[in-house]
Motif scaffolding. Structure first.
Motif, PDB file in Angstrom:
ATOM      1  N   GLU A 171       0.826  -1.208   0.000  1.00  0.00           N
ATOM      2  CA  GLU A 171       0.000   0.000   0.000  1.00  0.00           C
ATOM      3  C   GLU A 171       0.854   1.250   0.000  1.00  0.00           C
ATOM      4  OE1 GLU A 171      -2.239  -1.326   3.428  1.00  0.00           O
ATOM      5  OE2 GLU A 171      -4.020  -0.529   2.499  1.00  0.00           O
ATOM      6  N   ASN A 217       2.465   2.657  -3.704  1.00  0.00           N
ATOM      7  CA  ASN A 217       1.425   2.438  -4.688  1.00  0.00           C
ATOM      8  C   ASN A 217       1.815   2.630  -6.135  1.00  0.00           C
ATOM      9  OD1 ASN A 217      -1.106   1.490  -4.010  1.00  0.00           O
ATOM     10  ND2 ASN A 217      -1.304   3.201  -2.587  1.00  0.00           N
ATOM     11  N   SER A 218       2.605   3.656  -6.398  1.00  0.00           N
ATOM     12  CA  SER A 218       3.021   3.810  -7.792  1.00  0.00           C
ATOM     13  C   SER A 218       4.162   2.860  -8.082  1.00  0.00           C
ATOM     14  CB  SER A 218       3.464   5.239  -8.048  1.00  0.00           C
ATOM     15  OG  SER A 218       4.621   5.504  -7.277  1.00  0.00           O
ATOM     16  N   GLU A 220      -6.589   4.386  -2.108  1.00  0.00           N
ATOM     17  CA  GLU A 220      -5.273   4.073  -2.651  1.00  0.00           C
ATOM     18  C   GLU A 220      -5.372   3.381  -3.994  1.00  0.00           C
ATOM     19  OE1 GLU A 220      -3.319   4.220   1.631  1.00  0.00           O
ATOM     20  OE2 GLU A 220      -4.788   2.747   0.965  1.00  0.00           O
ATOM     21  N   SER A 221      -6.417   2.596  -4.197  1.00  0.00           N
ATOM     22  CA  SER A 221      -6.531   1.930  -5.486  1.00  0.00           C
ATOM     23  C   SER A 221      -6.842   2.947  -6.574  1.00  0.00           C
ATOM     24  CB  SER A 221      -7.611   0.844  -5.442  1.00  0.00           C
ATOM     25  OG  SER A 221      -8.858   1.371  -5.813  1.00  0.00           O
ATOM     26  N   LYS A 227      -5.813   6.050  -6.460  1.00  0.00           N
ATOM     27  CA  LYS A 227      -4.530   6.731  -6.689  1.00  0.00           C
ATOM     28  C   LYS A 227      -3.643   5.905  -7.604  1.00  0.00           C
ATOM     29  CE  LYS A 227      -3.132   8.335  -2.533  1.00  0.00           C
ATOM     30  NZ  LYS A 227      -2.110   8.411  -1.480  1.00  0.00           N
ATOM     31  N   TRP A 228      -3.634   4.578  -7.343  1.00  0.00           N
ATOM     32  CA  TRP A 228      -2.770   3.703  -8.137  1.00  0.00           C
ATOM     33  C   TRP A 228      -3.199   3.694  -9.597  1.00  0.00           C
ATOM     34  CZ3 TRP A 228      -3.286  -2.010  -9.199  1.00  0.00           C
ATOM     35  CH2 TRP A 228      -2.103  -2.510  -9.742  1.00  0.00           C
ATOM     36  N   THR A 257      -2.056   6.941 -11.229  1.00  0.00           N
ATOM     37  CA  THR A 257      -0.635   6.978 -11.571  1.00  0.00           C
ATOM     38  C   THR A 257      -0.341   6.068 -12.754  1.00  0.00           C
ATOM     39  OG1 THR A 257      -0.352   5.438  -9.750  1.00  0.00           O
ATOM     40  CG2 THR A 257       0.429   7.682  -9.408  1.00  0.00           C
ATOM     41  N   LYS A 258      -1.060   4.943 -12.821  1.00  0.00           N
ATOM     42  CA  LYS A 258      -0.831   4.038 -13.942  1.00  0.00           C
ATOM     43  C   LYS A 258      -1.200   4.716 -15.262  1.00  0.00           C
ATOM     44  CE  LYS A 258      -1.658  -0.811 -15.021  1.00  0.00           C
ATOM     45  NZ  LYS A 258      -2.456  -1.971 -14.715  1.00  0.00           N
TER      46      LYS A 258
END
Lengths: 187, 685
Positions: free
Chosen positions: B48, B51-52, B86-87, B89-90, B93-94
């Motif tokens: 976690e 995340n990136s 957080e998911s 956010k991930w 970033t993806k």
């Protein structure tokens, strides 16, 4: 998004995209290059993970590799069996590391393995001699080869054990900005 | 012991000392793939935080693909455990990474000449590619400068040509205002062509040269545009802009040099491990590359041998060698001064014979350019012969030849400008007969700025014409002769090589001429952009058709920095010229935006007093001591901080390097101890 291709499942393509430095299009293009080497051996459907290995002779005949004096070592390093026979995974891995987006440390790691001819995790004098002969097409005299090997070990060996470890190699690569542009195959 | 350096095992760790020790001892021939240890038991909590991390890290781990895919699957299964925020956010970033990749691909596609440069680099190496990169940088710089000048000087002049009031209504003596550049009477047809080449006639009184611009100020209700002020400020800002671009580019090159710790990696390791270009395609290119590497190694070994020989010379031989070198230095200096004297005489002669008609007149006008170009061909060749006598090591010879050529080129331009100055200002003596009335020689130069601009225009054009002429008349025939005749002489001469240093100096010279002339000929950057574009294609054609890859390569990484330093020398020369013209010489009274002003710079105080009172007080405050001294102190403090930071980093790099050496010795000692203990144990069993 939305072109229907039946070679890979969506999950496989996602995995390849995350595990290599290639985009979707490039992965498919590389698959077709792989297939062109032996259309009768490589199926068009990879969804059920077929176990296909192309022999080294076919890989070594690719135009990008056929004139490279280190092609055999490159194929051996990236192949699973260590003999140069590559699956599609190995093929994609190889070109991903040799692409321009791979980071320097990753390239240095694989370059070290390529120049380590006897696979003992060290570049010793005999490895260096073999490298030199491949680089200059055996045109240096014995004396010159010996002198150059001594100089290289003098310059790069930091822990003074007479051979280059991975750390010595990486330390040298950090100080040479040209490495990223020379250790690069365009495909 | 080794823990400080090898601590912090992250997901992409490489075999540490202890592991490789262990592995070496029990490595069997079968398992020759030593994978770095990957942390399989990483908890979801760690994932976690990072995340990136997952998409990036996985690609950079040196694992075989099948293992990487297995890890990826494990990560995919762990993802739902991560919280919603957080998911999200991930995912963002993806998609950002994907966008970055796509824009990088797009930018690569539209970069000017990107593909061509890659092809050149692949076939001819980094040294030749650095020349073309430098040329591309200059093309972009000139184009942006042209946009700057066009936007602030050219377009307002065109728009406000017939509008506006004259800024200063004073007049001067009648003779000084007498300026009539338009050709009178019937003009013969071929005159247009001659005028195009020499910037006279119909081209003289046009937007090309300084003399055409008016000293008007346009005022409206809420809008005012002061054309002379704009002209001055644009010229000054143009110089500052070029300086900033060059320094920014030097910064990137210098950053690389600093990151490599000041000392580049040793020559031999570099050639052996980094010399081979994996992108090299084709049997011919490979053979050539191998020959090239062979040659480089031989050169380095030869240099080593020469160094040993030089160190072993007897005292008598050393004295002889040094005295020979000093003598040759003076010979080279004498050659260069002979060239300068030739340029001086040629310029005087050319200026004294202006007004001649026809082809002869054209030749007289181009005489300074001809002499400069001839000197630039002949003197370096002679200096090369001198270098053979001097017997320095190869790398010193190259640097010395470059420095001599730079000196020759830039100072020859300086000599030309100096002779012009002598004639315009009557050798600085404003009380001599010719210059008494207008403080400049108005008989010879009713509009001296246009004259200087014309001279720079001719230099630029002549440079381009000579390059094209050499290409057509020398390089193509040479290749055809070498390819088709099997004469021993022609084979010995061989196809030409692309010599990078002299080509770079040509570019620096051309750019210096443009900088010097930009104040007097505002369209010169535009002409130079076109000239450099034509030059790019000409050089590319000659490279691919006529040249063979150089056996002796030019080191590319440090050379970019050196080219920019040389370019700065040229910039400095042009800056001196500009400052002198702005401050010292009286502008012509018959033409130009600064007529009737005592000097070009005096428009600034004049316009300053037209500003509102508040603005004046603000500007006075900025210039006063109460503001500038604290500002100066603050910038000194900031600079000291950065210098201290740099020295601290340098110290820590040196410390770490010695620590690596010590660790190596510790490792050797421990290995010996282990072997000793093993030997002691063996007899017991």
């Amino acid at each position: 998004m939305g072109n229907k291709q039946t070679i890979f499942t969506a999950q496989q393509l996602d995995a390849y995209q995350d595990c290599t430095f290639f985009t979707r299009k490039e992965i498919l293009r590389l698959f077709y290059r792989y297939r062109d080497l032996a259309p009768q051996l490589v199926p068009l459907d990879y969804t059920n993970h077929p176990d296909v290995k192309l022999p080294y002779e076919l890989i070594g005949s690719m135009p990008e590799l056929k004139d490279n004096p280190f092609r055999q070592r490159i194929a051996e390093v990236f192949s699973e069996d260590g003999e140069g026979n590559m699956t599609l995974n190995d093929f994609l891995d190889m070109f991903s590391v040799l692409s321009e987006m791979a980071p320097r440390d990753l390239k240095a790691y694989y370059a070290f393995k390529i120049y380590d001819f006897n696979n003992d995790d060290f570049i010793c004098k005999s490895d260096l001699e073999k490298t030199l002969n491949k680089l200059t097409r055996n045109e240096l005299t014995e004396d010159e080869v010996r002198m150059v090997c001594e100089k290289v070990i003098d310059e790069a060996d930091l822990d003074n054990d007479g051979r280059l470890s991975l750390e010595d190699f990486q330390h040298m690569i950090v100080r040479a900005p040209d490495f990223l542009s020379t250790f690069h195959i365009r495909i | 012991m080794a823990s400080e350096l090898h601590s912090q095992h992250t997901g992409n760790s490489y075999p540490s000392d202890q592991q490789s020790l262990r592995l070496r001892q029990d490595s069997s021939p079968v398992s020759n793939q030593n994978y770095p240890q990957f942390n399989w038991s990483s908890s979801p909590a760690e994932d976690e935080v990072d995340n990136s991390g997952p998409p990036r890290d996985l690609r950079s781990i040196p694992l075989p693909m099948s293992l990487k895919r297995a890890v990826w699957q494990v990560q995919q299964m762990q993802v739902p455990v991560v919280s919603k925020v957080e998911s999200w956010k991930w995912k963002k970033t993806k998609s950002l990474h994907k966008l970055k990749d796509r824009t990088r691909g797009f930018l690569y596609f539209i970069t000017l000449w990107g593909k061509t440069l890659q092809k050149i680099g692949g076939n001819f190496g980094g040294g030749v590619q650095s020349y073309f990169l430098f040329l591309r940088f200059l093309v972009v710089l000139n184009f942006l400068s042209f946009l700057l000048l066009a936007g602030f000087v050219l377009i307002p002049s065109i728009v406000f040509r017939s509008v506006g009031t004259s800024l200063q209504n004073s007049t001067g003596p009648e003779e000084c205002m007498n300026y009539n550049p338009n050709p009178e009477g019937l003009v013969v047809f071929y005159h247009y062509f001659l005028d195009f080449l020499s910037g006279t006639g119909f081209m003289e009184y046009s937007y090309l040269f300084y003399g055409f611009y008016n000293n008007t100020i346009v005022e409206d209700r809420s809008f005012s545009y002061n054309i002379p002020l704009a002209y001055l400020f644009t010229a000054v800002f143009y110089f500052a802009f070029c300086l900033i671009c060059i320094i920014a580019r030097m910064g990137t090159a210098a950053r690389v040099a600093v990151a490599t710790g000041g000392s580049a990696v040793g020559n031999y390791s570099k050639i052996v491990f980094i010399g081979w270009d994996y992108g090299c395609l084709g049997d011919q290119a490979t053979k050539l590359k191998q020959k090239n590497l062979h040659y480089r190694l031989q050169v380095d070994l030869e240099e080593e041998r020469l160094r040993k020989q030089a160190a072993a010379l007897t005292l008598g031989a050393k004295i002889l060698l040094y005295s020979l070198r000093v003598f040759m230095f003076f010979v080279a200096l004498g050659l260069i001064f002979a060239a300068f004297y030739g340029i001086f005489e040629a310029t005087n002669f050319s200026q004294s014979r202006t007004g001649e008609e026809g082809i002869l007149g054209l030749i007289f006008e181009y005489l300074p350019s001809i002499v400069i170009t001839a000197g630039n061909f002949v003197v370096p060749m002679l200096c090369d012969q001198i270098a053979l006598v001097e017997r320095y090591s190869p790398s010193t010879t190259v640097i010395l030849a470059l420095l001599r050529a730079v000196f020759l080129r830039l100072v020859s331009l300086g000599v030309l400008l100096f002779t012009l100055w002598r004639q315009i200002t009557c050798e600085g003596d404003t009380n001599s007969q010719d210059c008494k009335q207008c403080q400049y020689n108005n008989k010879l130069y009713p509009c001296w700025e246009t004259r200087v601009g014309q001279e720079m225009y001719r230099l630029t054009l002549f440079d381009l014409l000579i390059t094209i002429a050499v290409l057509i008349l020398v390089e193509f025939p040479r290749r055809m002769v070498v390819d088709n005749s099997s004469n021993m002489l022609t084979q010995w001469v061989g196809r030409q090589e692309f010599v990078v240093p002299s080509n770079i100096l040509g570019l620096v010279y051309g750019q210096t001429v443009v900088w010097t002339g930009a104040l007097f000929c505002p369209l010169l950057p535009f002409i130079n952009t076109i000239k450099f574009v034509i030059l790019f294609y000409c050089k590319k054609i000659t490279l691919f058709y006529n040249c063979r890859p150089a056996l002796k390569t030019f080191r590319s990484t440090t050379s970019t920095f050196f080219f920019l330093v040389v370019l700065l020398f040229g910039w400095g020369l042009a800056l001196v010229v500009m400052i002198y013209s702005l401050a010292e010489i009286r502008p012509s009274m018959g033409c130009g935006p600064f007529r009737f002003f005592p000097s070009m710079w005096s428009i600034v105080p004049t316009s300053f007093y037209r500003l509102s009172q508040v603005t004046q007080e603000f500007l006075f405050f900025i210039g006063s001591q109460a503001f500038s001294i604290p500002l100066f102190t603050l910038s000194c403090v900031v600079m000291c901080y950065f210098i201290a930071l740099a020295s601290v980093y340098g110290n820590s790099v040196a410390l770490l390097r010695s620590q690596i050496k010590l660790e190596g010795r510790d490792k050797q000692f421990l290995v010996k101890q282990i072997e000793k203990l093993k030997q002691l144990e063996m007899p017991k069993q």
